[in-house]
Design an enzyme around this catalytic site. Structure first.
Site, short mmCIF file in Angstrom:
data_model
loop_
_atom_site.label_atom_id
_atom_site.label_comp_id
_atom_site.label_asym_id
_atom_site.label_seq_id
_atom_site.Cartn_x
_atom_site.Cartn_y
_atom_site.Cartn_z
N HIS A 62 0.87 -1.14 -0.08
CA HIS A 62 0.14 0.13 -0.16
C HIS A 62 0.80 1.13 -0.05
O HIS A 62 1.95 1.22 0.44
CB HIS A 62 -0.84 0.08 1.21
CG HIS A 62 -1.75 -1.11 1.45
ND1 HIS A 62 -2.34 -1.54 2.74
CD2 HIS A 62 -2.21 -1.95 0.39
CE1 HIS A 62 -3.06 -2.58 2.59
NE2 HIS A 62 -2.93 -2.85 1.08
N LYS A 72 6.37 6.75 6.43
CA LYS A 72 5.95 6.08 7.73
C LYS A 72 7.42 5.45 8.46
O LYS A 72 8.48 5.48 7.94
CB LYS A 72 5.36 4.75 7.42
CG LYS A 72 4.20 5.08 6.52
CD LYS A 72 3.53 4.05 5.77
CE LYS A 72 2.44 4.19 4.91
NZ LYS A 72 2.20 3.12 4.07
N TYR A 132 2.70 2.05 13.74
CA TYR A 132 3.55 2.98 12.83
C TYR A 132 3.35 4.62 12.98
O TYR A 132 1.85 4.72 13.01
CB TYR A 132 3.66 2.51 11.42
CG TYR A 132 2.28 2.20 10.64
CD1 TYR A 132 1.61 0.99 10.96
CD2 TYR A 132 1.86 2.91 9.85
CE1 TYR A 132 0.38 0.75 10.50
CE2 TYR A 132 0.63 2.54 8.97
CZ TYR A 132 -0.11 1.51 9.59
OH TYR A 132 -1.17 1.19 8.88
N ASP A 170 -7.11 -5.97 -1.34
CA ASP A 170 -5.62 -6.03 -1.72
C ASP A 170 -5.41 -7.11 -2.87
O ASP A 170 -4.64 -6.86 -3.71
CB ASP A 170 -4.92 -6.51 -0.62
CG ASP A 170 -4.62 -5.51 0.41
OD1 ASP A 170 -4.79 -4.18 0.35
OD2 ASP A 170 -4.05 -5.73 1.50
C1 LIG Z 1 -4.89 2.90 7.01
C2 LIG Z 1 -6.01 3.21 7.50
C3 LIG Z 1 -7.17 2.53 7.37
N1 LIG Z 1 -8.31 3.08 8.31
C4 LIG Z 1 -9.48 2.22 8.14
C5 LIG Z 1 -10.19 1.81 6.61
C6 LIG Z 1 -10.57 0.46 6.77
O1 LIG Z 1 -11.97 0.52 7.31
C7 LIG Z 1 -9.88 -0.08 7.85
C8 LIG Z 1 -8.76 -1.23 7.60
O2 LIG Z 1 -7.90 -0.63 6.48
P1 LIG Z 1 -6.90 -1.38 5.81
O3 LIG Z 1 -7.77 -2.60 5.39
O4 LIG Z 1 -6.43 -0.35 4.28
O5 LIG Z 1 -5.80 -1.66 6.81
P2 LIG Z 1 -4.31 -2.21 6.20
O6 LIG Z 1 -4.56 -3.43 5.41
O7 LIG Z 1 -3.80 -2.76 7.55
O8 LIG Z 1 -3.78 -0.94 5.49
C9 LIG Z 1 -2.45 -0.58 5.85
O9 LIG Z 1 -1.44 -1.81 5.80
C10 LIG Z 1 -0.21 -1.46 5.09
C11 LIG Z 1 0.78 -2.19 5.94
C12 LIG Z 1 0.16 0.06 5.12
O10 LIG Z 1 1.43 0.36 5.29
C13 LIG Z 1 -0.85 1.17 5.19
O11 LIG Z 1 -0.60 1.93 6.06
C14 LIG Z 1 -2.12 0.69 5.52
O12 LIG Z 1 -2.64 0.71 4.05
O13 LIG Z 1 -9.23 0.83 8.53
C15 LIG Z 1 -8.40 4.27 8.97
O14 LIG Z 1 -9.37 4.55 9.33
N2 LIG Z 1 -7.38 5.04 9.15
C16 LIG Z 1 -6.06 4.46 8.48
O15 LIG Z 1 -5.21 5.30 8.37
#
Ligand SMILES: Cc1cn([C@H]2C[C@H](O)[C@@H](COP(=O)(O)OP(=O)(O)O[C@H]3O[C@H](C)C(=O)[C@H](O)[C@H]3O)O2)c(=O)[nH]c1=O
Length: 181
Positions: A62, A72, A132, A170
């Site tokens: 991402h 980050k 992070y 993803d």
């Molecule tokens: C990233 C983020 C997500 N969200 C909400 C959006 C979704 O409803 C839920 C899960 O989000 P997501 O599936 O995108 O989470 P990850 O897959 O852990 O995403 C992260 O994964 C990789 C490892 C990264 O480096 C990024 O910072 C980030 O994209 O949290 C928020 O409210 N705020 C945020 O800053």
């Protein structure tokens, strides 16, 4: 604290000084003055994130694009992951290259990831808590990335289970080549 640059331009490994005694350990995981002196630029972190993942969960690759691009500072506070970073900056000398490092609550290592790099990790321990700092706020409209098993990037994720656990979002990420179309 020891800081060393990875093979990716502007991406640094940070190894904090650990103060161990009979109680356990203490270390400064972030100290702005030392950090900025070590990487040679100012960074203003504005948001902390935490995610908890079970073994085999793969989050990534991402990044946020445009004005909402994020630098980050990542670490694992419980368990172990294989962290992967890909340089998606066309003007970078390390464009298209990737870097991998195991982060764990044992090695206490952090990685500074500059804007323009895609980031992801696969969870190696039964559970991992990933924490992070970001220097730009979350902006869902500018979220993007590259599919984790992109055939051109050829990342060896060292999956701890046969098939990684990946979100539907993803799975739909573009390939490296599609990202730049
Ligand atoms: C990233 C983020 C997500 N969200 C909400 C959006 C979704 O409803 C839920 C899960 O989000 P997501 O599936 O995108 O989470 P990850 O897959 O852990 O995403 C992260 O994964 C990789 C490892 C990264 O480096 C990024 O910072 C980030 O994209 O949290 C928020 O409210 N705020 C945020 O800053």
């Amino acid at each position: 604290m020891r800081i060393t640059e990875t093979n990716l331009s502007g991406c640094f490994i940070m190894e904090p000084t650990l103060f161990k005694d009979e109680r356990g350990v203490f270390f400064e995981s972030y100290q702005q003055k030392k950090f900025e002196e070590a990487i040679g630029k100012k960074v203003n972190f504005v948001q902390d994130n935490i995610s908890v993942s079970s073994k085999g969960v793969l989050r990534g690759l991402h990044l946020q694009t445009g004005v909402h691009a994020q630098a980050k500072l990542v670490q694992v506070v419980h368990g172990e992951v294989l962290d992967v970073i890909v340089d998606l900056r066309p003007d970078s000398p390390t464009f298209g290259e990737h870097y991998k490092l195991k982060l764990s609550s044992k090695n206490r290592t952090l990685i500074f990831i500059p804007k323009g790099m895609a980031h992801g990790f696969v969870t190696l321990s039964q559970e991992a808590t990933f924490m992070y700092k970001c220097d730009a706020f979350y902006n869902s409209a500018s979220e993007s990335g590259v599919i984790y098993n992109d055939k051109d990037l050829k990342i060896d994720w060292q999956y701890p289970i046969k098939t990684p656990i990946v979100s539907e979002k993803d799975i739909l990420l573009p390939t490296f080549k599609e990202f730049f179309k």
